[in-house]
Design a protein around this motif. Structure first.
Motif, short mmCIF file in Angstrom:
data_model
loop_
_atom_site.label_atom_id
_atom_site.label_comp_id
_atom_site.label_asym_id
_atom_site.label_seq_id
_atom_site.Cartn_x
_atom_site.Cartn_y
_atom_site.Cartn_z
N HIS A 14 -11.87 43.93 -66.33
CA HIS A 14 -11.20 45.05 -66.97
C HIS A 14 -11.54 45.19 -68.46
O HIS A 14 -10.94 46.00 -69.15
CB HIS A 14 -9.68 44.98 -66.73
CG HIS A 14 -9.31 45.35 -65.31
ND1 HIS A 14 -9.02 46.63 -64.93
CD2 HIS A 14 -9.25 44.59 -64.19
CE1 HIS A 14 -8.76 46.65 -63.63
NE2 HIS A 14 -8.89 45.42 -63.16
N ALA A 15 -12.48 44.38 -68.95
CA ALA A 15 -12.99 44.58 -70.31
C ALA A 15 -14.52 44.63 -70.27
O ALA A 15 -15.18 44.33 -71.26
CB ALA A 15 -12.52 43.46 -71.23
N ARG A 16 -15.07 45.01 -69.10
CA ARG A 16 -16.53 45.13 -68.95
C ARG A 16 -16.88 46.56 -68.57
O ARG A 16 -16.39 47.06 -67.55
CB ARG A 16 -17.03 44.20 -67.85
CG ARG A 16 -16.74 42.74 -68.07
CD ARG A 16 -17.75 42.05 -68.96
NE ARG A 16 -17.40 40.66 -69.18
CZ ARG A 16 -16.60 40.21 -70.14
NH1 ARG A 16 -16.05 41.05 -71.00
NH2 ARG A 16 -16.34 38.93 -70.27
N ALA A 17 -17.72 47.17 -69.38
CA ALA A 17 -18.05 48.58 -69.18
C ALA A 17 -18.68 48.84 -67.81
O ALA A 17 -18.49 49.89 -67.22
CB ALA A 17 -18.98 49.06 -70.28
N ASP A 18 -19.44 47.87 -67.28
CA ASP A 18 -20.20 48.13 -66.05
C ASP A 18 -19.50 47.63 -64.79
O ASP A 18 -20.09 47.61 -63.72
CB ASP A 18 -21.59 47.50 -66.17
CG ASP A 18 -21.51 46.01 -66.47
OD1 ASP A 18 -20.37 45.51 -66.64
OD2 ASP A 18 -22.56 45.36 -66.53
N SER A 19 -18.24 47.22 -64.88
CA SER A 19 -17.57 46.64 -63.71
C SER A 19 -16.96 47.71 -62.81
O SER A 19 -16.62 47.42 -61.66
CB SER A 19 -16.45 45.70 -64.17
OG SER A 19 -15.42 46.45 -64.78
N LEU B 24 -10.55 50.23 -67.94
CA LEU B 24 -10.52 49.30 -69.07
C LEU B 24 -9.11 49.10 -69.64
O LEU B 24 -8.32 50.04 -69.71
CB LEU B 24 -11.45 49.79 -70.18
CG LEU B 24 -12.95 49.75 -69.86
CD1 LEU B 24 -13.76 50.37 -70.99
CD2 LEU B 24 -13.41 48.32 -69.60
N THR B 25 -8.86 47.87 -70.04
CA THR B 25 -7.58 47.51 -70.67
C THR B 25 -7.38 48.30 -71.97
O THR B 25 -8.33 48.45 -72.74
CB THR B 25 -7.58 46.00 -70.97
OG1 THR B 25 -7.64 45.30 -69.73
CG2 THR B 25 -6.31 45.57 -71.70
N GLY B 26 -6.17 48.77 -72.17
CA GLY B 26 -5.82 49.43 -73.43
C GLY B 26 -6.26 50.88 -73.51
O GLY B 26 -6.22 51.48 -74.57
N GLN B 27 -6.72 51.43 -72.36
CA GLN B 27 -7.18 52.82 -72.37
C GLN B 27 -6.50 53.65 -71.32
O GLN B 27 -7.03 53.83 -70.21
CB GLN B 27 -8.68 52.84 -72.17
CG GLN B 27 -9.24 52.13 -73.33
CD GLN B 27 -10.70 52.23 -73.44
OE1 GLN B 27 -11.31 53.12 -72.90
NE2 GLN B 27 -11.23 51.32 -74.16
N LEU C 138 -8.23 42.65 -76.71
CA LEU C 138 -6.79 42.75 -76.40
C LEU C 138 -6.31 41.61 -75.52
O LEU C 138 -7.02 41.20 -74.60
CB LEU C 138 -6.50 44.09 -75.71
CG LEU C 138 -6.89 45.33 -76.50
CD1 LEU C 138 -6.76 46.57 -75.63
CD2 LEU C 138 -6.03 45.47 -77.75
N ARG C 139 -5.10 41.11 -75.83
CA ARG C 139 -4.46 40.07 -75.02
C ARG C 139 -2.98 40.38 -74.89
O ARG C 139 -2.39 40.92 -75.83
CB ARG C 139 -4.57 38.69 -75.69
CG ARG C 139 -5.97 38.14 -75.86
CD ARG C 139 -6.62 37.79 -74.54
NE ARG C 139 -7.94 37.22 -74.74
CZ ARG C 139 -9.05 37.93 -74.96
NH1 ARG C 139 -8.99 39.23 -74.99
NH2 ARG C 139 -10.20 37.32 -75.14
N PRO C 140 -2.36 40.00 -73.77
CA PRO C 140 -0.90 40.13 -73.69
C PRO C 140 -0.26 39.25 -74.78
O PRO C 140 -0.81 38.20 -75.12
CB PRO C 140 -0.57 39.58 -72.30
CG PRO C 140 -1.84 39.62 -71.53
CD PRO C 140 -2.94 39.44 -72.54
N ALA C 141 0.90 39.69 -75.31
CA ALA C 141 1.56 38.95 -76.39
C ALA C 141 2.01 37.56 -75.92
O ALA C 141 1.93 36.59 -76.66
CB ALA C 141 2.75 39.76 -76.90
N ASP C 142 2.47 37.48 -74.66
CA ASP C 142 2.96 36.23 -74.11
C ASP C 142 1.79 35.28 -73.81
O ASP C 142 0.82 35.67 -73.15
CB ASP C 142 3.75 36.53 -72.83
CG ASP C 142 4.25 35.27 -72.17
OD1 ASP C 142 5.24 34.71 -72.67
OD2 ASP C 142 3.63 34.83 -71.17
#
Ligand code: HEC
Length: 117
Positions: free
Chosen positions: A53-58, A62-65, A34-38
């Protein structure tokens, strides 16, 4: 306590943790896409927020959830912008985006906590 008890408990734990871990890994893989449209916002996102925010272990939601954001989202956008600016737990101040404005942070957070399309 018999060895059987431990065996069963172990198997039960594996059964409970296995799918949850897999689900997390899958969720992270989805978040990675996922990426912002801009385009400018996407560039800011890629060099900062994405790395956690796209790493399971961080430990980062998470982004988009939206489920992962749940109670955080309920506190409202201004509160979230404030904690991104100050840093929170394992998140450094400004989410490592030193040149992000308040509006950038707001737009990034809005994107991150929205459901993936
Ligand atoms: C180095 C890793 C890392 C980076 C980079 C990062 N975050 Fe985070 N973020 C986290 C972690 C970990 C949490 C959960 C912190 C906690 O609750 O202890 C978090 C939580 C958040 C929250 C929720 C705060 C709250 O009050 O609950 C917001 C909003 C947020 N991040 C926004 C951002 C934005 C926007 C960026 C990019 C500009 C970013 N983050 C970059 C790791 C990171």
């Amino acid at each position: 306590m018999s060895i059987r008890f431990f065996l069963c408990a172990g198997i039960a734990l594996l059964a409970a943790c296995g799918p949850a871990k897999q689900e997390q890994a899958l969720a992270a893989r989805r978040a990675e896409q996922l990426r912002p449209a801009d385009a400018r916002l996407a560039a800011l996102y890629e060099r900062s927020c994405l790395n956690c925010h796209a790493r399971a272990d961080s430990g980062a939601p998470l982004t988009g959830q939206p489920e992962a954001w749940g109670l955080r989202s309920a506190r409202g956008l201004p509160a979230l912008v404030q904690s991104a600016k100050q840093g929170l737990g394992a998140m450094p101040a400004m989410g490592l985006c030193a040149d992000c404005s308040d509006v950038d942070l707001r737009d990034l957070i809005t994107f991150m906590q929205s459901p993936s399309p």
